[in-house]
Design a protein around this motif. Structure first.
Motif, PDB file in Angstrom:
ATOM      1  N   GLN A   1      16.026 -15.775  -4.069  1.00  0.00           N
ATOM      2  CA  GLN A   1      16.490 -14.499  -3.535  1.00  0.00           C
ATOM      3  C   GLN A   1      15.384 -13.445  -3.658  1.00  0.00           C
ATOM      4  OE1 GLN A   1      19.815 -14.067  -2.236  1.00  0.00           O
ATOM      5  NE2 GLN A   1      19.740 -16.295  -2.404  1.00  0.00           N
ATOM      6  N   PRO A   2      14.374 -13.466  -2.795  1.00  0.00           N
ATOM      7  CA  PRO A   2      13.301 -12.469  -2.883  1.00  0.00           C
ATOM      8  C   PRO A   2      13.855 -11.072  -2.644  1.00  0.00           C
ATOM      9  CG  PRO A   2      13.180 -13.671  -0.811  1.00  0.00           C
ATOM     10  CD  PRO A   2      14.198 -14.374  -1.648  1.00  0.00           C
ATOM     11  N   MET A   3      13.324 -10.108  -3.397  1.00  0.00           N
ATOM     12  CA  MET A   3      13.875  -8.761  -3.354  1.00  0.00           C
ATOM     13  C   MET A   3      12.809  -7.721  -3.026  1.00  0.00           C
ATOM     14  SD  MET A   3      16.600  -8.675  -6.499  1.00  0.00           S
ATOM     15  CE  MET A   3      17.923  -9.907  -6.580  1.00  0.00           C
ATOM     16  N   LEU A   4      13.289  -6.605  -2.489  1.00  0.00           N
ATOM     17  CA  LEU A   4      12.467  -5.446  -2.175  1.00  0.00           C
ATOM     18  C   LEU A   4      12.984  -4.266  -2.984  1.00  0.00           C
ATOM     19  CD1 LEU A   4      10.331  -4.021  -0.307  1.00  0.00           C
ATOM     20  CD2 LEU A   4      12.237  -3.578   1.271  1.00  0.00           C
ATOM     21  N   ARG A   5      12.061  -3.536  -3.635  1.00  0.00           N
ATOM     22  CA  ARG A   5      12.430  -2.381  -4.454  1.00  0.00           C
ATOM     23  C   ARG A   5      11.553  -1.182  -4.105  1.00  0.00           C
ATOM     24  NH1 ARG A   5      15.625  -3.856  -8.810  1.00  0.00           N
ATOM     25  NH2 ARG A   5      15.820  -6.123  -9.050  1.00  0.00           N
ATOM     26  N   GLU A   6      12.075  -0.005  -4.368  1.00  0.00           N
ATOM     27  CA  GLU A   6      11.278   1.201  -4.285  1.00  0.00           C
ATOM     28  C   GLU A   6      10.267   1.139  -5.417  1.00  0.00           C
ATOM     29  OE1 GLU A   6       9.598   4.892  -4.425  1.00  0.00           O
ATOM     30  OE2 GLU A   6      10.843   4.250  -6.094  1.00  0.00           O
ATOM     31  N   GLY A   7       8.996   1.388  -5.110  1.00  0.00           N
ATOM     32  CA  GLY A   7       7.936   1.081  -6.062  1.00  0.00           C
ATOM     33  C   GLY A   7       7.887   1.960  -7.289  1.00  0.00           C
ATOM     34  N   GLN A   8       8.182   3.243  -7.153  1.00  0.00           N
ATOM     35  CA  GLN A   8       8.087   4.136  -8.294  1.00  0.00           C
ATOM     36  C   GLN A   8       9.263   4.006  -9.237  1.00  0.00           C
ATOM     37  OE1 GLN A   8       7.343   7.955  -6.165  1.00  0.00           O
ATOM     38  NE2 GLN A   8       5.489   8.044  -7.410  1.00  0.00           N
ATOM     39  N   SER A   9      10.467   3.935  -8.695  1.00  0.00           N
ATOM     40  CA  SER A   9      11.663   3.892  -9.534  1.00  0.00           C
ATOM     41  C   SER A   9      12.093   2.483  -9.896  1.00  0.00           C
ATOM     42  CB  SER A   9      12.818   4.593  -8.813  1.00  0.00           C
ATOM     43  OG  SER A   9      13.196   3.861  -7.652  1.00  0.00           O
TER      44      SER A   9
ATOM     45  N   ALA B   1       0.853  -1.178   0.000  1.00  0.00           N
ATOM     46  CA  ALA B   1       0.000   0.000   0.000  1.00  0.00           C
ATOM     47  C   ALA B   1       0.898   1.239   0.000  1.00  0.00           C
ATOM     48  CB  ALA B   1      -0.891  -0.009   1.236  1.00  0.00           C
ATOM     49  N   VAL B   2       0.290   2.401  -0.201  1.00  0.00           N
ATOM     50  CA  VAL B   2       1.039   3.648  -0.106  1.00  0.00           C
ATOM     51  C   VAL B   2       1.285   3.954   1.374  1.00  0.00           C
ATOM     52  CG1 VAL B   2       1.044   6.116  -0.609  1.00  0.00           C
ATOM     53  CG2 VAL B   2       0.051   4.511  -2.256  1.00  0.00           C
ATOM     54  N   THR B   3       2.534   4.193   1.726  1.00  0.00           N
ATOM     55  CA  THR B   3       2.926   4.484   3.101  1.00  0.00           C
ATOM     56  C   THR B   3       3.510   5.902   3.160  1.00  0.00           C
ATOM     57  OG1 THR B   3       5.262   3.815   2.995  1.00  0.00           O
ATOM     58  CG2 THR B   3       3.616   2.044   3.205  1.00  0.00           C
ATOM     59  N   PRO B   4       3.804   6.419   4.346  1.00  0.00           N
ATOM     60  CA  PRO B   4       4.453   7.736   4.426  1.00  0.00           C
ATOM     61  C   PRO B   4       5.788   7.801   3.691  1.00  0.00           C
ATOM     62  CG  PRO B   4       3.515   7.150   6.547  1.00  0.00           C
ATOM     63  CD  PRO B   4       3.383   5.939   5.679  1.00  0.00           C
ATOM     64  N   ASP B   5       6.405   6.648   3.465  1.00  0.00           N
ATOM     65  CA  ASP B   5       7.676   6.587   2.738  1.00  0.00           C
ATOM     66  C   ASP B   5       7.500   6.205   1.274  1.00  0.00           C
ATOM     67  OD1 ASP B   5       9.305   7.186   5.020  1.00  0.00           O
ATOM     68  OD2 ASP B   5       8.915   5.147   5.727  1.00  0.00           O
ATOM     69  N   GLY B   6       6.264   6.262   0.776  1.00  0.00           N
ATOM     70  CA  GLY B   6       6.008   5.843  -0.601  1.00  0.00           C
ATOM     71  C   GLY B   6       5.463   4.427  -0.638  1.00  0.00           C
ATOM     72  N   TYR B   7       5.642   3.759  -1.755  1.00  0.00           N
ATOM     73  CA  TYR B   7       5.216   2.364  -1.843  1.00  0.00           C
ATOM     74  C   TYR B   7       6.357   1.509  -2.384  1.00  0.00           C
ATOM     75  CZ  TYR B   7       4.149   3.597  -6.746  1.00  0.00           C
ATOM     76  OH  TYR B   7       4.221   4.041  -8.037  1.00  0.00           O
ATOM     77  N   PHE B   8       6.231   0.203  -2.179  1.00  0.00           N
ATOM     78  CA  PHE B   8       7.336  -0.705  -2.455  1.00  0.00           C
ATOM     79  C   PHE B   8       6.861  -1.904  -3.274  1.00  0.00           C
ATOM     80  CE2 PHE B   8       8.210   1.746   1.302  1.00  0.00           C
ATOM     81  CZ  PHE B   8       9.514   2.171   1.105  1.00  0.00           C
ATOM     82  N   LEU B   9       7.813  -2.545  -3.936  1.00  0.00           N
ATOM     83  CA  LEU B   9       7.539  -3.679  -4.802  1.00  0.00           C
ATOM     84  C   LEU B   9       8.392  -4.854  -4.358  1.00  0.00           C
ATOM     85  CD1 LEU B   9       6.349  -4.917  -7.461  1.00  0.00           C
ATOM     86  CD2 LEU B   9       8.349  -3.947  -8.642  1.00  0.00           C
ATOM     87  N   THR B  10       7.769  -5.996  -4.156  1.00  0.00           N
ATOM     88  CA  THR B  10       8.512  -7.208  -3.837  1.00  0.00           C
ATOM     89  C   THR B  10       8.447  -8.168  -5.007  1.00  0.00           C
ATOM     90  OG1 THR B  10       6.552  -8.173  -2.762  1.00  0.00           O
ATOM     91  CG2 THR B  10       8.163  -7.054  -1.343  1.00  0.00           C
ATOM     92  N   SER B  11       9.478  -8.987  -5.118  1.00  0.00           N
ATOM     93  CA  SER B  11       9.535  -9.981  -6.196  1.00  0.00           C
ATOM     94  C   SER B  11       9.960 -11.324  -5.637  1.00  0.00           C
ATOM     95  CB  SER B  11      10.507  -9.536  -7.297  1.00  0.00           C
ATOM     96  OG  SER B  11      11.790  -9.245  -6.776  1.00  0.00           O
ATOM     97  N   ALA B  12       9.280 -12.385  -6.070  1.00  0.00           N
ATOM     98  CA  ALA B  12       9.626 -13.754  -5.719  1.00  0.00           C
ATOM     99  C   ALA B  12      10.177 -14.432  -6.966  1.00  0.00           C
ATOM    100  CB  ALA B  12       8.400 -14.506  -5.204  1.00  0.00           C
ATOM    101  N   SER B  13      11.227 -15.207  -6.789  1.00  0.00           N
ATOM    102  CA  SER B  13      11.911 -15.799  -7.941  1.00  0.00           C
ATOM    103  C   SER B  13      12.373 -17.207  -7.627  1.00  0.00           C
ATOM    104  CB  SER B  13      13.119 -14.933  -8.328  1.00  0.00           C
ATOM    105  OG  SER B  13      13.943 -15.580  -9.279  1.00  0.00           O
ATOM    106  N   LYS B  14      12.539 -17.973  -8.678  1.00  0.00           N
ATOM    107  CA  LYS B  14      13.069 -19.327  -8.528  1.00  0.00           C
ATOM    108  C   LYS B  14      14.533 -19.343  -8.127  1.00  0.00           C
ATOM    109  CE  LYS B  14       9.829 -21.589 -11.715  1.00  0.00           C
ATOM    110  NZ  LYS B  14       9.705 -22.409 -12.954  1.00  0.00           N
TER     111      LYS B  14
ATOM    112  N   VAL C   1       7.086  -5.326   7.563  1.00  0.00           N
ATOM    113  CA  VAL C   1       7.297  -6.763   7.715  1.00  0.00           C
ATOM    114  C   VAL C   1       7.044  -7.432   6.376  1.00  0.00           C
ATOM    115  CG1 VAL C   1       6.623  -8.861   8.941  1.00  0.00           C
ATOM    116  CG2 VAL C   1       6.553  -6.671  10.124  1.00  0.00           C
ATOM    117  N   ALA C   2       7.887  -8.376   6.019  1.00  0.00           N
ATOM    118  CA  ALA C   2       7.720  -9.143   4.787  1.00  0.00           C
ATOM    119  C   ALA C   2       7.563 -10.616   5.127  1.00  0.00           C
ATOM    120  CB  ALA C   2       8.912  -8.940   3.851  1.00  0.00           C
ATOM    121  N   ALA C   3       6.951 -11.347   4.203  1.00  0.00           N
ATOM    122  CA  ALA C   3       6.820 -12.795   4.370  1.00  0.00           C
ATOM    123  C   ALA C   3       7.102 -13.463   3.033  1.00  0.00           C
ATOM    124  CB  ALA C   3       5.429 -13.168   4.870  1.00  0.00           C
TER     125      ALA C   3
END
Length: 310
Positions: free
Chosen positions: A41-49, A25-38, A74-76
């Motif tokens: 190595q799951p990753m976290l990215r800044e959502g806009q850039s 969701a949109v947070t005070p720090d912006g929003y974020f994108l997570t990726s799951a891969s085979k 928190v991530a899962a």
């Protein structure tokens, strides 16, 4: 809108196919994108850039699902290494590891309580208390097949599950802890998205992209493609939906008419996952080729034909 090709922002880092993308969701720090891969190595990215923020390290097998809670702190993750893991999304540290007896395929945070659902090949739904991760999980049995994906709905009173080998979507009453309804589909559901406000469900099965009324769960529009769709995402504010699949292209459509507005090429393998950002300005695609691409929703080719960089 012109159908000239976009030049998307390409996010590298994964070494194997990307199987799930999820926005916070949109947070005070912006929003974020997570990726799951085979590649495990799951990753976290800044959502806009799309800029890389960090990698959650520790899994020993393919990661099938990676999500953030509402506050994006928190991530899962769910993995083929028979574990679900809880992470501090601010530091990247592992908070807890939940063991399974088979492949864990999906995780989903409840939105109104500190609960985490995990499910997979065991045909069991497990509910963990995020605030007390050492506590034994509640287990709900009765899933008719191996669970592919799951989503909370209607203020967390309902849970929707789709399966690896069986068509349809099960609707669970989480108070009674049982299936109360089945949403019929022609093929196995490979993508299930619930709008944050609960107004729509968007699914993909076979060559169909389907839309369901969020309140009644009644079927609405359905659009058939001439290729196998693996994932679809809807942005009601823009009146558009995106879809990707075996043809390796990322398609953008008008929801009202079903007209294809863009056919974005660039991936070098089937597109396994597509999701709109929460502001609707972009949508992300993840592919067999191990890349994430961020596409602009309201993009028009320049009149002089110059490349439009992201």
């Amino acid at each position: 809108m012109s159908k000239r090709a976009q030049n998307p922002r390409v996010c590298h880092g994964h070494t194997r196919p990307i199987v799930e993308l999820s926005y916070s969701a949109v947070t005070p720090d912006g929003y974020f994108l997570t990726s799951a891969s085979k590649d495990g190595q799951p990753m976290l990215r800044e959502g806009q850039s799309g800029d890389w923020v960090g990698t959650f390290q520790g899994h020993k097998g393919a990661v099938w699902s990676c999500v953030l809670n509402e506050e994006a702190v928190v991530a899962a993750t769910a993995s083929a290494d028979f574990s679900t893991r809880l992470w501090n999304a601010l530091t990247g540290d592992e908070v807890h590891q939940f063991q399974h007896s088979h492949i864990a395929r999906t995780v989903a945070f409840a939105r109104r309580s500190p609960r985490l659902l995990s499910a997979g090949y065991e045909k069991i739904l497990r509910l963990y208390d995020v605030e007390r991760p050492d506590a034994a999980p509640a287990e709900i049995r009765g899933a008719p097949d191996k669970v592919r994906t799951a989503a909370w709905h209607q203020n967390d009173q309902l849970l929707l599950t789709a399966y690896i080998d069986q068509p349809g979507i099960s609707v669970w009453d989480m108070r009674a802890e049982r299936i109360v309804r089945t949403l019929e589909t022609g093929k196995v559901v490979t993508s299930l998205e619930v709008q944050r406000d609960g107004t729509y469900l968007t699914t993909a099965d076979g060559s169909e992209v389907r839309f369901w009324d969020g309140a009644s769960l009644a079927p609405g529009k359905a659009f058939r493609q001439d290729w196998t769709v693996e994932s679809a995402s809807f942005c009601p504010a823009k009146g558009r939906f995106a879809a990707g699949g075996e043809d390796m292209w990322v398609h953008l459509y008008d929801y009202g008419t079903g007209e294809e507005l863009e056919c974005n090429k660039g991936h070098h393998g089937p597109v396994h996952t597509v999701r709109f950002a929460p502001d609707g300005e972009t949508y992300a695609s993840g592919s067999e080729d191990g890349t994430i691409r961020l596409w602009r929703t309201d993009w028009e080719a320049p009149e002089n034909g110059a490349a439009n960089g992201a």
